[in-house]
Design a protein around this motif. Structure first.
Motif, mmCIF file in Angstrom:
data_model
loop_
_atom_site.group_PDB
_atom_site.id
_atom_site.type_symbol
_atom_site.label_atom_id
_atom_site.label_comp_id
_atom_site.label_asym_id
_atom_site.label_seq_id
_atom_site.Cartn_x
_atom_site.Cartn_y
_atom_site.Cartn_z
ATOM 1 N N LEU A 11 -20.622 20.421 15.326
ATOM 2 C CA LEU A 11 -19.713 21.565 15.363
ATOM 3 C C LEU A 11 -19.332 21.855 16.806
ATOM 4 O O LEU A 11 -20.184 21.833 17.707
ATOM 5 N N ILE A 12 -18.057 22.148 17.039
ATOM 6 C CA ILE A 12 -17.579 22.633 18.329
ATOM 7 C C ILE A 12 -16.624 23.788 18.056
ATOM 8 O O ILE A 12 -15.731 23.678 17.215
ATOM 9 N N ASP A 91 -6.424 18.616 12.132
ATOM 10 C CA ASP A 91 -7.839 18.947 11.939
ATOM 11 C C ASP A 91 -8.671 18.552 13.155
ATOM 12 O O ASP A 91 -9.904 18.500 13.076
ATOM 13 N N VAL A 92 -8.023 18.289 14.278
ATOM 14 C CA VAL A 92 -8.710 17.948 15.521
ATOM 15 C C VAL A 92 -9.135 19.238 16.224
ATOM 16 O O VAL A 92 -8.355 20.186 16.325
ATOM 17 N N VAL A 93 -10.372 19.285 16.696
ATOM 18 C CA VAL A 93 -10.829 20.426 17.478
ATOM 19 C C VAL A 93 -10.149 20.358 18.845
ATOM 20 O O VAL A 93 -10.314 19.378 19.582
ATOM 21 N N ALA A 94 -9.367 21.381 19.175
ATOM 22 C CA ALA A 94 -8.525 21.334 20.371
ATOM 23 C C ALA A 94 -9.179 22.033 21.554
ATOM 24 O O ALA A 94 -9.813 23.092 21.415
ATOM 25 N N GLY A 95 -9.015 21.418 22.718
ATOM 26 C CA GLY A 95 -9.438 22.025 23.965
ATOM 27 C C GLY A 95 -8.320 21.937 24.971
ATOM 28 O O GLY A 95 -7.466 21.047 24.886
ATOM 29 N N VAL A 96 -8.294 22.859 25.930
ATOM 30 C CA VAL A 96 -7.290 22.821 26.998
ATOM 31 C C VAL A 96 -8.025 22.689 28.335
ATOM 32 O O VAL A 96 -8.915 23.472 28.648
ATOM 33 N N ARG A 116 -8.971 30.227 19.758
ATOM 34 C CA ARG A 116 -8.164 29.185 19.116
ATOM 35 C C ARG A 116 -8.465 27.796 19.677
ATOM 36 O O ARG A 116 -8.225 26.792 19.000
ATOM 37 N N VAL A 117 -8.961 27.742 20.902
ATOM 38 C CA VAL A 117 -9.227 26.453 21.542
ATOM 39 C C VAL A 117 -10.523 26.534 22.354
ATOM 40 O O VAL A 117 -11.044 27.621 22.611
ATOM 41 N N VAL A 158 -15.485 33.008 24.342
ATOM 42 C CA VAL A 158 -14.863 31.743 23.939
ATOM 43 C C VAL A 158 -15.815 30.589 24.235
ATOM 44 O O VAL A 158 -16.821 30.738 24.924
ATOM 45 N N THR A 159 -15.479 29.429 23.699
ATOM 46 C CA THR A 159 -16.261 28.213 23.922
ATOM 47 C C THR A 159 -15.800 27.554 25.216
ATOM 48 O O THR A 159 -14.595 27.353 25.425
ATOM 49 N N VAL A 160 -16.764 27.192 26.063
ATOM 50 C CA VAL A 160 -16.450 26.685 27.398
ATOM 51 C C VAL A 160 -17.005 25.280 27.599
ATOM 52 O O VAL A 160 -18.191 25.017 27.349
ATOM 53 N N SER A 161 -16.133 24.410 28.059
ATOM 54 C CA SER A 161 -16.515 23.060 28.472
ATOM 55 C C SER A 161 -16.298 22.945 29.972
ATOM 56 O O SER A 161 -15.420 23.595 30.539
#
Length: 378
Positions: A11-12, A91-96, A116-117, A158-161
């Motif tokens: 999960l991401i 259905d791709v998990v999107a990141g910016v 959202r991303v 938010v989710t952070v990479s």
């Protein structure tokens, strides 16, 4: 037919990742259209990099004038909004992948698009104009600034990479721990020429979701990354549809057959700390003993952690095995008549056995890293 979560358990951003193959950002190249053309065989994608404030937009213009591809626009939020909206159909998990000169610039983007991303901090770019603007590899040499940016993003829930280049920071394991403690969720590592030894070092330093990048364009290279700690692999220049389709198919087939797609090598064969799930009791000199010492885990604690983790699971018993429990048995790829006899007696397939070992590894890692966090906060 097995669904994606049952296959990879990945999960991401609270979304199921359908395959552990991702596309890494390439400025001026990877946008929503690029991702959508390849969406059938990727689980995640990071579009960008996108400059998001005055200093980094000026740096992008300078780089474009020098012949590099860049995304250029007048209004960063409007441009990002179009791209993010376009990715909703997939259905791709999107990141910016974002390049900003100050924490507030990142927070502004996260405030606009919320969950959202995934928001990826570009601590990877090494172009002089970007370094002068205070982003890219500048952040690896000034980790306090990187921590400020992570915290600014996390303040928006938010989710952070964090995208990094191995070998730039003073110590990559320390960097992994720093970004984890600051609140990051994902570490996206361009391994450069360091290979799996660097990956294992980073995996042993934190529980972050780990994406391995750089020339991982074959099944063998992907499996090498997975067996040393990667949760996903990402491709940039080689992210053509044919390569992605081949990787996706081979990894999916391996996962369906083996039960744990990124199972580590055994500790005595160079595996990361997840391999404690395959280690026996500490009764003889072997790589387990120095590993426990590095982790600050006594022999008795190690015994207790594993015994508690397998209670009520198919691994709890196994009188015919060397130590009376499948908890101490090795990886299914290692021949062992006693383990195999026990699995047959218990009606446990090799695939199910490896899934149980995966659960055991997760519990061990939670014990190691969650307790460390609790100790620091007490």
């Amino acid at each position: 037919m097995m669904d994606a979560y049952d296959r990879f358990e990945l999960l991401i951003n609270d979304r199921v990742v359908k395959t552990p193959v991702a596309i890494a950002s390439m400025a001026g190249v990877v946008d929503a259209a690029y991702v959508l053309e390849r969406a059938a065989h990727i689980g995640a994608a990071f579009i960008g990099g996108y400059s998001i404030d005055g200093p980094t937009l000026e740096a992008s213009r300078q780089m474009a004038e020098g012949g590099r591809k860049e995304f250029l626009y007048d209004d960063p939020l409007e441009a990002l909004g179009r791209e993010i909206d376009a990715l909703k159909q997939s259905d791709v998990v999107a990141g910016v992948n974002l390049r900003g000169s100050a924490p507030a610039a990142y927070a502004t983007v996260a405030e606009a698009f919320e969950d959202r991303v995934v928001y990826e901090i570009d601590a990877h770019c090494r172009q002089p104009a970007m370094l002068a603007a205070g982003c890219g590899e500048f952040l690896l040499e000034h980790p306090a600034r990187l921590v400020e940016i992570i915290r600014a993003l996390k303040s928006e829930d938010v989710t952070v990479s964090v995208k990094v280049r191995a070998g730039v920071a003073a110590d990559d394991a320390d960097l992994a721990r720093t970004v984890w403690k600051a609140g990051a969720d994902i570490l996206h590592v361009d391994l450069m020429d360091f290979g799996h030894n660097k990956l294992r070092q980073i995996r042993n330093a934190s529980p972050l979701t780990l994406i391995a990048n750089n020339s991982i364009n074959t099944f063998d290279r992907a499996m090498d990354a997975f067996s040393h700690g990667a949760d996903l692999v990402s491709l940039a220049r080689n992210s053509d549809p044919w390569t992605l389709a081949g990787l996706d198919a081979a990894i999916t087939r391996y996962a369906d057959e083996g039960g744990w797609y990124n199972a580590p090598k055994q500790l005595c064969r160079g595996g990361d700390i997840r391999a404690l799930a395959f280690c026996c009791m500490p009764v003889k000199p072997c790589p387990l003993l120095p590993a426990l010492e590095r982790l600050g885990l006594s022999k008795n604690e190690y015994l207790r952690v594993k015994q508690e983790a397998v209670k009520g699971t198919p691994l709890e018993n196994g009188k015919s095995t060397c130590f009376g429990s499948l908890a101490w048995c090795c990886k299914i790829s290692s021949p062992c008549m006693f383990r195999n006899m026990t699995l047959e007696q218990r009606g446990l397939s090799a695939r199910e056995y490896m899934r149980c070992k995966h659960r055991l590894a997760e519990k061990i890692l939670h014990r190691l890293f969650d307790e460390e966090t609790a100790d620091e906060s007490s």
